[in-house]
Design a protein around this motif. Structure first.
Motif, PDB file in Angstrom:
ATOM      1  N   MET A  71       0.857  -1.173   0.000  1.00 22.96           N
ATOM      2  CA  MET A  71       0.000   0.000   0.000  1.00 22.96           C
ATOM      3  C   MET A  71       0.899   1.231   0.000  1.00 22.96           C
ATOM      4  N   ILE A  72       0.628   2.112  -0.898  1.00 24.94           N
ATOM      5  CA  ILE A  72       1.414   3.339  -1.020  1.00 24.94           C
ATOM      6  C   ILE A  72       0.772   4.408  -0.145  1.00 24.94           C
ATOM      7  N   ARG A  73       1.605   5.059   0.657  1.00 25.25           N
ATOM      8  CA  ARG A  73       1.115   6.122   1.539  1.00 25.25           C
ATOM      9  C   ARG A  73       1.717   7.454   1.112  1.00 25.25           C
ATOM     10  N   LYS A  74       0.992   8.500   1.419  1.00 21.93           N
ATOM     11  CA  LYS A  74       1.503   9.840   1.189  1.00 21.93           C
ATOM     12  C   LYS A  74       2.652  10.098   2.158  1.00 21.93           C
ATOM     13  N   PRO A  75       3.563  10.996   1.844  1.00 29.57           N
ATOM     14  CA  PRO A  75       4.626  11.312   2.805  1.00 29.57           C
ATOM     15  C   PRO A  75       4.058  12.086   3.995  1.00 29.57           C
ATOM     16  N   ARG A  76       4.751  11.983   5.124  1.00 30.04           N
ATOM     17  CA  ARG A  76       4.309  12.710   6.320  1.00 30.04           C
ATOM     18  C   ARG A  76       4.565  14.204   6.123  1.00 30.04           C
ATOM     19  N   HIS A  77       3.535  15.019   6.355  1.00 28.57           N
ATOM     20  CA  HIS A  77       3.754  16.464   6.323  1.00 28.57           C
ATOM     21  C   HIS A  77       4.082  16.932   7.739  1.00 28.57           C
ATOM     22  N   ILE A  78       4.245  18.207   7.937  1.00 25.62           N
ATOM     23  CA  ILE A  78       4.754  18.745   9.199  1.00 25.62           C
ATOM     24  C   ILE A  78       3.836  18.408  10.373  1.00 25.62           C
ATOM     25  N   GLY A  79       2.534  18.400  10.170  1.00 23.54           N
ATOM     26  CA  GLY A  79       1.609  18.057  11.244  1.00 23.54           C
ATOM     27  C   GLY A  79       1.767  16.610  11.685  1.00 23.54           C
ATOM     28  N   HIS A  80       1.958  15.719  10.708  1.00 23.48           N
ATOM     29  CA  HIS A  80       2.196  14.313  11.036  1.00 23.48           C
ATOM     30  C   HIS A  80       3.511  14.142  11.790  1.00 23.48           C
ATOM     31  N   LYS A  81       4.521  14.877  11.394  1.00 22.04           N
ATOM     32  CA  LYS A  81       5.828  14.765  12.062  1.00 22.04           C
ATOM     33  C   LYS A  81       5.759  15.292  13.497  1.00 22.04           C
ATOM     34  N   ILE A  82       5.027  16.377  13.708  1.00 23.45           N
ATOM     35  CA  ILE A  82       4.871  16.920  15.065  1.00 23.45           C
ATOM     36  C   ILE A  82       4.114  15.921  15.937  1.00 23.45           C
ATOM     37  N   ALA A  83       3.059  15.300  15.394  1.00 23.25           N
ATOM     38  CA  ALA A  83       2.302  14.304  16.156  1.00 23.25           C
ATOM     39  C   ALA A  83       3.174  13.101  16.493  1.00 23.25           C
ATOM     40  N   LEU A  84       4.056  12.690  15.575  1.00 27.53           N
ATOM     41  CA  LEU A  84       4.941  11.554  15.823  1.00 27.53           C
ATOM     42  C   LEU A  84       5.953  11.873  16.921  1.00 27.53           C
ATOM     43  N   VAL A  85       6.505  13.081  16.896  1.00 30.09           N
ATOM     44  CA  VAL A  85       7.450  13.484  17.943  1.00 30.09           C
ATOM     45  C   VAL A  85       6.747  13.553  19.301  1.00 30.09           C
ATOM     46  N   CYS A  86       5.537  14.106  19.325  1.00 30.83           N
ATOM     47  CA  CYS A  86       4.782  14.179  20.580  1.00 30.83           C
ATOM     48  C   CYS A  86       4.410  12.791  21.094  1.00 30.83           C
ATOM     49  N   ALA A  87       4.131  11.852  20.183  1.00 26.88           N
ATOM     50  CA  ALA A  87       3.850  10.473  20.599  1.00 26.88           C
ATOM     51  C   ALA A  87       5.089   9.858  21.243  1.00 26.88           C
ATOM     52  N   GLY A  88       6.244  10.120  20.670  1.00 28.93           N
ATOM     53  CA  GLY A  88       7.482   9.628  21.261  1.00 28.93           C
ATOM     54  C   GLY A  88       7.743  10.241  22.627  1.00 28.93           C
ATOM     55  N   LEU A  89       7.458  11.528  22.764  1.00 27.65           N
ATOM     56  CA  LEU A  89       7.646  12.176  24.063  1.00 27.65           C
ATOM     57  C   LEU A  89       6.682  11.623  25.115  1.00 27.65           C
ATOM     58  N   CYS A  90       5.449  11.347  24.723  1.00 26.78           N
ATOM     59  CA  CYS A  90       4.495  10.758  25.669  1.00 26.78           C
ATOM     60  C   CYS A  90       4.949   9.364  26.092  1.00 26.78           C
ATOM     61  N   ALA A  91       5.443   8.584  25.131  1.00 27.02           N
ATOM     62  CA  ALA A  91       5.945   7.251  25.477  1.00 27.02           C
ATOM     63  C   ALA A  91       7.173   7.359  26.373  1.00 27.02           C
ATOM     64  N   LEU A  92       8.003   8.348  26.132  1.00 28.52           N
ATOM     65  CA  LEU A  92       9.192   8.545  26.957  1.00 28.52           C
ATOM     66  C   LEU A  92       8.817   8.977  28.373  1.00 28.52           C
ATOM     67  N   MET A  93       7.811   9.845  28.502  1.00 23.41           N
ATOM     68  CA  MET A  93       7.375  10.294  29.822  1.00 23.41           C
ATOM     69  C   MET A  93       6.626   9.198  30.576  1.00 23.41           C
ATOM     70  N   MET A  94       6.129   8.197  29.838  1.00 20.63           N
ATOM     71  CA  MET A  94       5.433   7.101  30.487  1.00 20.63           C
ATOM     72  C   MET A  94       6.407   6.198  31.242  1.00 20.63           C
ATOM     73  N   LEU A  95       7.647   6.104  30.793  1.00 18.02           N
ATOM     74  CA  LEU A  95       8.620   5.209  31.420  1.00 18.02           C
ATOM     75  C   LEU A  95       8.912   5.559  32.882  1.00 18.02           C
ATOM     76  N   PRO A  96       9.233   6.824  33.229  1.00 22.39           N
ATOM     77  CA  PRO A  96       9.422   7.113  34.648  1.00 22.39           C
ATOM     78  C   PRO A  96       8.139   6.975  35.459  1.00 22.39           C
ATOM     79  N   ALA A  97       7.000   7.237  34.835  1.00 21.70           N
ATOM     80  CA  ALA A  97       5.732   7.079  35.545  1.00 21.70           C
ATOM     81  C   ALA A  97       5.493   5.611  35.897  1.00 21.70           C
ATOM     82  N   VAL A  98       5.858   4.698  34.993  1.00 17.68           N
ATOM     83  CA  VAL A  98       5.739   3.268  35.280  1.00 17.68           C
ATOM     84  C   VAL A  98       6.671   2.897  36.430  1.00 17.68           C
ATOM     85  N   GLY A  99       7.895   3.432  36.392  1.00 17.45           N
ATOM     86  CA  GLY A  99       8.847   3.157  37.462  1.00 17.45           C
ATOM     87  C   GLY A  99       8.351   3.650  38.810  1.00 17.45           C
ATOM     88  N   PHE A 100       7.840   4.864  38.853  1.00 17.57           N
ATOM     89  CA  PHE A 100       7.302   5.403  40.104  1.00 17.57           C
ATOM     90  C   PHE A 100       6.084   4.622  40.571  1.00 17.57           C
TER      91      PHE A 100
END
Length: 81
Positions: free
Chosen positions: A1-30
């Protein structure tokens, strides 16, 4: 399946998803630390469980938002009769 390239909004959402996953790690530890030291009866332990669930859901929704849509097939022109 061919997908369109990610535009700036998609890239910002992907970075924010990574940050949320990263912030979840210390929360799991605590959460685990509070669970073993204070137990589930303490008010902080379920609150940390809610924080873990929030960051997990936030990461999932933002990742789903960051996936570009597939390219639509071209419409066939009707035959002229």
């Amino acid at each position: 399946m061919i997908r369109k390239p990610r535009h700036i909004g998609h890239k910002i959402a992907l970075v924010c998803a990574g940050l949320c996953a990263l912030m979840m790690l210390p929360a799991v530890g605590f959460f685990i630390w509070f669970w073993f030291t204070r137990g589930l009866g303490d008010t902080w332990t379920p609150s940390l469980a809610a924080v873990v669930a929030f960051f997990g859901c936030c990461a999932g929704v933002l990742y789903a938002t960051s996936v570009p849509q597939p390219v639509l097939p071209l419409e066939k022109e009707p035959a002229n009769s």
